[in-house]
Scaffold this active site. Structure first.
Site, PDB file in Angstrom:
ATOM      1  N   ARG A   1       5.048  -6.680   1.912  1.00  0.00           N
ATOM      2  CA  ARG A   1       3.695  -6.541   1.343  1.00  0.00           C
ATOM      3  C   ARG A   1       3.342  -7.904   0.760  1.00  0.00           C
ATOM      4  NH1 ARG A   1       0.927  -1.885  -2.389  1.00  0.00           N
ATOM      5  NH2 ARG A   1       0.939  -0.919  -0.329  1.00  0.00           N
TER       6      ARG A   1
ATOM      7  N   HIS B   1      -3.685  -2.637   6.511  1.00  0.00           N
ATOM      8  CA  HIS B   1      -2.712  -1.713   5.894  1.00  0.00           C
ATOM      9  C   HIS B   1      -2.381  -0.625   6.931  1.00  0.00           C
ATOM     10  CE1 HIS B   1      -0.382   0.259   3.010  1.00  0.00           C
ATOM     11  NE2 HIS B   1      -1.285   0.754   2.194  1.00  0.00           N
TER      12      HIS B   1
ATOM     13  N   GLN C   1      -0.685   2.942   6.171  1.00  0.00           N
ATOM     14  CA  GLN C   1      -1.549   3.951   5.564  1.00  0.00           C
ATOM     15  C   GLN C   1      -2.288   4.735   6.645  1.00  0.00           C
ATOM     16  OE1 GLN C   1      -1.986   4.655   2.056  1.00  0.00           O
ATOM     17  NE2 GLN C   1      -2.865   6.464   3.029  1.00  0.00           N
TER      18      GLN C   1
ATOM     19  N   ASP D   1     -12.161   3.380  -0.646  1.00  0.00           N
ATOM     20  CA  ASP D   1     -11.069   2.643  -1.293  1.00  0.00           C
ATOM     21  C   ASP D   1     -11.653   1.925  -2.511  1.00  0.00           C
ATOM     22  OD1 ASP D   1      -8.627   1.384  -1.758  1.00  0.00           O
ATOM     23  OD2 ASP D   1      -8.812  -0.039  -0.104  1.00  0.00           O
TER      24      ASP D   1
ATOM     25  N   CYS E   1      -6.804   6.149   0.069  1.00  0.00           N
ATOM     26  CA  CYS E   1      -5.400   5.734   0.183  1.00  0.00           C
ATOM     27  C   CYS E   1      -4.685   5.742  -1.161  1.00  0.00           C
ATOM     28  CB  CYS E   1      -5.307   4.364   0.841  1.00  0.00           C
ATOM     29  SG  CYS E   1      -6.044   3.033  -0.127  1.00  0.00           S
TER      30      CYS E   1
ATOM     31  N   ARG F   1       2.776   9.590   3.847  1.00  0.00           N
ATOM     32  CA  ARG F   1       3.351   8.242   3.966  1.00  0.00           C
ATOM     33  C   ARG F   1       4.859   8.356   4.235  1.00  0.00           C
ATOM     34  NH1 ARG F   1       0.748   3.936   1.610  1.00  0.00           N
ATOM     35  NH2 ARG F   1       2.358   2.791   2.719  1.00  0.00           N
TER      36      ARG F   1
END
Ligand code: CP
Ligand code: NVA
Length: 310
Positions: A104, A131, A134, A219, A259, A287
């Protein structure tokens, strides 16, 4: 042999992605039935986090442990990465010891450079640009609730950020229609818009984007690394809150996803995220299951080599 990586959603074919989602659903059922499945015995995942995380860290670490393997958490604060060791050298060294690496970080280019020097699969656990992990969970969650996402309409409301970019990639790979509503100064990356043209539409009006949508997703208005822009963004994004009024313009059975982490009262109202159309908790749980399927896919050449010959 060059390892397979997972950097954008585009490294896997459409067929491989479909199989991966099917497998995520199977792995979830196996876990819920109490079946012990430990294919990752002696396998180690290196997890480098240059940004904060709750879901990604816990889901990857738990996935490795539940499947019989191990995960190592690494941050710049306590590794030589934080003292300037080149990313290429770190990739060469770590990949000579562990079986898979999850990163990340900020720049997508840094992740790509890391992958170029890695002997083992590298997973994008979020960059400023994408991402993809996700999206595996999001697609799984939609399919579990509504069946195939092919031909469905998804509305993306808010920032044209890393999540939006991964929704754009997903629209290509899973063949759905993506309607994006973002303020003019916060629209998605122009090159990506060109590449995804056949599956996306972009406007500045959230009401237009959600019309007839099967799924509405949003988001945060300021992503990690943009904290100083929070105030400026809050005013630009104020008309983009997903609230009950906006949801009422989508299909009556439209689902809501985020998310997480979420800011109630900013990008989403409490009544929506905590309401009956919201499936954010299933989305977060998935996830774990979808990343187990991803790890199984990426580690499979090594897993096969470990199978005793009969
Ligand atoms: N959605 C997500 O990636 O959450 P974390 O930042 O907590 O990992
Ligand atoms: N766009 C958000 C996603 C967090 C999971 C960020 O990058 O901070």
């Amino acid at each position: 042999m060059t390892p397979r990586h997972f950097l954008t959603l585009m490294e896997l074919s459409q067929e491989e992605l479909q199989k991966l989602i099917t497998r995520s659903i199977e792995l979830k059922a196996m876990q819920q039935s109490g079946i012990c499945y430990e294919p990752f015995k002696n396998k180690v995942l290196g997890m480098i986090f240059e940004k904060s995380s709750t879901r990604t860290r816990v889901s990857f670490e738990t996935a490795m442990v539940q499947c019989g393997g191990h995960a190592i958490f690494l941050s710049p604060r306590d590794t030589q990465l934080g003292r300037g060791e080149p990313i290429e050298d770190t990739a060469r060294v770590l990949s000579s010891m562990v079986d898979c690496i999850m990163l990340r970080t900020y720049a997508q280019e840094k992740l790509e450079l890391f992958a170029q020097y890695s002997k083992v699969p590298v997973i994008n656990a979020l960059t400023d640009m994408y991402h993809p992990c996700q999206l595996l969970a999001d697609i799984q969650t939609f399919i579990e609730n509504r069946g195939s996402i092919q031909g469905k309409k998804v509305a993306w409301i808010g920032d044209g950020n890393n999540m939006c970019h991964s929704y754009m990639r997903a629209a290509l790979q899973f063949d759905f229609e993506l309607a994006i509503a973002s303020p003019i100064d916060y629209q998605p990356h122009a090159d990506l818009v060109n590449q995804c043209q056949a599956h996306i539409s972009i406007c500045t009006d959230p009401a237009e984007a959600v019309k007839n949508a099967d799924l509405v997703s949003t988001d945060v208005w300021a992503s990690m690394g943009q904290e100083e822009e929070q105030k400026k963004r809050a005013s630009a994004f104020a008309p983009y809150q997903v609230n009950a009024e906006l949801m009422s313009l989508a299909k009556s059975d439209a689902l809501f996803m985020h998310c997480l982490p979420a800011h109630r009262g900013e990008e989403v109202s409490a009544e929506v995220i905590d309401g009956s159309q919201s499936i954010v908790w299933e989305q977060a749980e998935n996830r774990l299951h979808s990343q187990k399927a991803l790890l199984e896919f990426l580690l499979s050449p090594k897993l096969k080599r470990c199978t005793p010959q009969s």
